[in-house]
Design an enzyme around this catalytic site. Structure first.
Site, PDB file in Angstrom:
ATOM      1  N   ASP A 192      47.170   6.604 -20.368  1.00  0.00           N
ATOM      2  CA  ASP A 192      47.755   5.429 -19.583  1.00  0.00           C
ATOM      3  C   ASP A 192      46.743   4.314 -19.504  1.00  0.00           C
ATOM      4  OD1 ASP A 192      50.072   6.687 -19.297  1.00  0.00           O
ATOM      5  OD2 ASP A 192      49.108   7.454 -17.338  1.00  0.00           O
ATOM      6  N   ASP A 233      44.880   1.177  -9.816  1.00  0.00           N
ATOM      7  CA  ASP A 233      44.718   2.526 -10.048  1.00  0.00           C
ATOM      8  C   ASP A 233      43.044   2.892  -9.430  1.00  0.00           C
ATOM      9  OD1 ASP A 233      47.071   3.182 -11.203  1.00  0.00           O
ATOM     10  OD2 ASP A 233      46.496   2.413 -13.128  1.00  0.00           O
ATOM     11  N   GLU A 277      44.689  11.994 -11.062  1.00  0.00           N
ATOM     12  CA  GLU A 277      45.274  11.547 -12.366  1.00  0.00           C
ATOM     13  C   GLU A 277      44.283  10.672 -13.050  1.00  0.00           C
ATOM     14  OE1 GLU A 277      48.687   8.679 -11.813  1.00  0.00           O
ATOM     15  OE2 GLU A 277      48.608   8.313 -14.041  1.00  0.00           O
ATOM     16  N   GLU A 278      43.656   9.956 -12.327  1.00  0.00           N
ATOM     17  CA  GLU A 278      42.473   9.113 -13.051  1.00  0.00           C
ATOM     18  C   GLU A 278      41.126   9.895 -13.510  1.00  0.00           C
ATOM     19  OE1 GLU A 278      43.736   6.541 -13.639  1.00  0.00           O
ATOM     20  OE2 GLU A 278      45.683   6.405 -12.372  1.00  0.00           O
ATOM     21  N   ASP A 294      47.711  11.650  -7.265  1.00  0.00           N
ATOM     22  CA  ASP A 294      48.180  10.624  -7.999  1.00  0.00           C
ATOM     23  C   ASP A 294      47.886   9.291  -6.809  1.00  0.00           C
ATOM     24  OD1 ASP A 294      49.170   8.155  -9.280  1.00  0.00           O
ATOM     25  OD2 ASP A 294      51.096   8.999  -9.573  1.00  0.00           O
ATOM     26  N   LEU A 303      47.469   6.272  -7.282  1.00  0.00           N
ATOM     27  CA  LEU A 303      48.575   4.994  -7.124  1.00  0.00           C
ATOM     28  C   LEU A 303      49.511   5.162  -8.137  1.00  0.00           C
ATOM     29  CD1 LEU A 303      49.211   1.826  -7.791  1.00  0.00           C
ATOM     30  CD2 LEU A 303      48.263   2.275  -5.847  1.00  0.00           C
ATOM     31  N   ASP A 304      50.637   5.393  -7.655  1.00  0.00           N
ATOM     32  CA  ASP A 304      52.025   5.548  -8.329  1.00  0.00           C
ATOM     33  C   ASP A 304      52.723   4.465  -8.803  1.00  0.00           C
ATOM     34  OD1 ASP A 304      53.978   7.428  -9.669  1.00  0.00           O
ATOM     35  OD2 ASP A 304      55.167   6.771  -7.753  1.00  0.00           O
ATOM     36  N   GLU A 322      52.310  14.898  -9.388  1.00  0.00           N
ATOM     37  CA  GLU A 322      53.570  13.890  -9.081  1.00  0.00           C
ATOM     38  C   GLU A 322      54.803  14.983  -8.796  1.00  0.00           C
ATOM     39  OE1 GLU A 322      53.084   9.962 -11.583  1.00  0.00           O
ATOM     40  OE2 GLU A 322      53.277  11.763 -12.787  1.00  0.00           O
TER      41      GLU A 322
HETATM   42  P1  AHG Z   1      51.954   5.990 -12.712  1.00  0.00           P
HETATM   43  O1  AHG Z   1      51.906   4.774 -12.264  1.00  0.00           O
HETATM   44  O2  AHG Z   1      51.245   7.084 -11.705  1.00  0.00           O
HETATM   45  O3  AHG Z   1      51.368   6.481 -14.149  1.00  0.00           O
HETATM   46  O4  AHG Z   1      53.538   6.793 -12.542  1.00  0.00           O
HETATM   47  C1  AHG Z   1      54.462   5.910 -12.983  1.00  0.00           C
HETATM   48  C2  AHG Z   1      55.660   6.868 -13.412  1.00  0.00           C
HETATM   49  C3  AHG Z   1      56.690   6.820 -12.227  1.00  0.00           C
HETATM   50  O5  AHG Z   1      56.142   6.449 -11.192  1.00  0.00           O
HETATM   51  C4  AHG Z   1      57.788   5.967 -12.648  1.00  0.00           C
HETATM   52  O6  AHG Z   1      59.134   6.581 -12.204  1.00  0.00           O
HETATM   53  C5  AHG Z   1      57.707   6.290 -13.829  1.00  0.00           C
HETATM   54  O7  AHG Z   1      56.272   6.474 -14.486  1.00  0.00           O
HETATM   55  C6  AHG Z   1      58.488   4.833 -14.819  1.00  0.00           C
HETATM   56  O8  AHG Z   1      58.292   5.196 -16.236  1.00  0.00           O
HETATM   57  P2  AHG Z   1      58.907   3.878 -17.009  1.00  0.00           P
HETATM   58  O9  AHG Z   1      58.440   2.702 -16.902  1.00  0.00           O
HETATM   59  O10 AHG Z   1      58.891   4.579 -18.305  1.00  0.00           O
HETATM   60  O11 AHG Z   1      60.665   4.205 -16.552  1.00  0.00           O
HETATM   61 MN    MN Z   2      52.621   8.287 -10.846  1.00  0.00          MN
HETATM   62 MN    MN Z   3      49.351   6.594 -10.967  1.00  0.00          MN
END
Ligand code: AHG
Ligand code: MN
Ligand code: MN
Length: 321
Positions: A55, A61, A84-85, A105, A107-108, A271
């Site tokens: 990612d 984050d 996660e990081e 996680d 920062l989600d 998560e």
């Molecule tokens: P993160 O920011 O920790 O990587 O998680 C993001 C996750 C979750 O929170 C969210 O529902 C989903 O990714 C969104 O993904 P899309 O943009 O593919 O829908």
């Molecule tokens: Mn997340």
């Molecule tokens: Mn995250």
């Protein structure tokens, strides 16, 4: 002692209360920066780096990761963490006698950073299984979600709230920013049995399996006795915020396998498991489409699994095929 800690002193052990105290302090710092939206520390925008699962990392984050790591190390009651990081687990030097580890996680909802939309921090706490007095090991983190002794999330939204469970129901606290502490606003929250909302990124519809397509059609067409639609669609794109709304209103969140991510996007350890723990504690369910999330045996640190979480009525319908 803050109200959060006063509450925890009767609910759980002193060690766990101290862990929450560290989370309280760290989440205040993150909350403040989110609130300032660029007026404070340099937290806006991308960082130009990738984390271990590929990612793109945002500055926030990494900022949140370091703020939580510092606070949890300093607490002295966390022996190590899996974030996660970070590519690997981290043993907190000097804390080897501590009994607990944390998965996080920090920062989600990365796509909602910088646009002033709800984001969060998700965490799960376990008792370590490796010998005390030694550095933590991978097996301390690859425990079934059912073994969590506490879990929760902080949501940075219009207000900052902490939602937690220590195995005795789900409780919601609101941050009182001027006091830098959380105050209880809802006790023993029960997810409504019947849902009103389905949350899924429908741009991936063509990738969904037949069972999920059928369920989406069911949600789109189900009528109430008065002829009005039973369900509505809401998708924020921050698991924390989508789950939070569904917890209070009744609903389902689904992130299934898709073409570019056959196991979906959501990570089992930091998560799915904490959110599944809160779902069950509030009377709801969480699965990967067939298996119960909390009973799954984790295989690797950053493992992704399809994720279905929500209220009983909608989960039962989604699991029917
Ligand atoms: P993160 O920011 O920790 O990587 O998680 C993001 C996750 C979750 O929170 C969210 O529902 C989903 O990714 C969104 O993904 P899309 O943009 O593919 O829908
Ligand atoms: Mn997340
Ligand atoms: Mn995250």
């Amino acid at each position: 002692m803050t109200e959060l800690n006063e509450f925890l002193s009767t609910e759980t052990t002193l060690e766990i209360a101290k862990i929450f105290s560290a989370i309280e302090q760290a989440s205040f710092i993150v909350s403040k920066e989110v609130w300032y939206q660029g007026l404070g520390d340099d937290i806006m925008g991308a960082r130009g780096t990738e984390n271990s699962t590929g990612d793109q990392q945002q500055k926030l984050d990494v900022y949140a990761d370091s703020v939580f790591e510092r606070a949890l190390r300093k607490s002295g009651v966390i022996a190590g963490w899996a974030s996660e990081e970070s590519d690997e687990i981290v043993s907190f030097e000097g804390n080897e006698d501590a009994s607990h580890v944390i998965v996080i996680d920090p920062l989600d909802g990365s796509s909602n950073i910088d646009v002033n939309v709800a984001i969060g921090t998700i965490f799960g706490i376990y008792e370590r299984v490796s010998p005390h007095g030694t550095p933590v090991e991978l097996r301390d983190f690859l425990q079934k979600g059912r073994k969590q002794v506490a879990a929760g999330y902080v949501m940075y939204s219009v207000s900052t709230q902490m939602v937690l469970s220590t195995g005795h129901g789900v409780h919601i606290f609101t941050l009182e920013p001027w006091k830098r502490s959380y105050h209880r606003v809802l006790d023993h929250v029960k997810m409504p049995y019947e849902g009103r909302v389905y949350s899924i990124n429908e741009v991936n519809f063509e990738d969904f399996d037949e069972g999920l397509k059928r369920f989406i059609h069911y949600c789109q067409n189900k009528k109430r006795a008065n002829g009005k639609r039973q369900y509505t669609g809401r998708y924020i794109g921050s698991l924390v915020a989508d789950f939070h709304r569904n917890l209070l209103r009744g609903g389902i969140y689904v992130y299934p396998g898709i073409e570019e991510a056959p196991n979906g996007k959501i990570r089992l350890l930091y998560e799915c498991n904490p959110i599944a723990y809160l779902a069950e504690q509030s009377g709801g369910q969480a699965t990967d489409g067939s298996q119960v999330i909390l009973d799954m045996e984790p295989i690797e640190l950053h493992q992704r699994v399809p994720f279905y979480v929500g209220c009983n009525e909608m989960m039962n319908e989604a699991m029917r095929t």
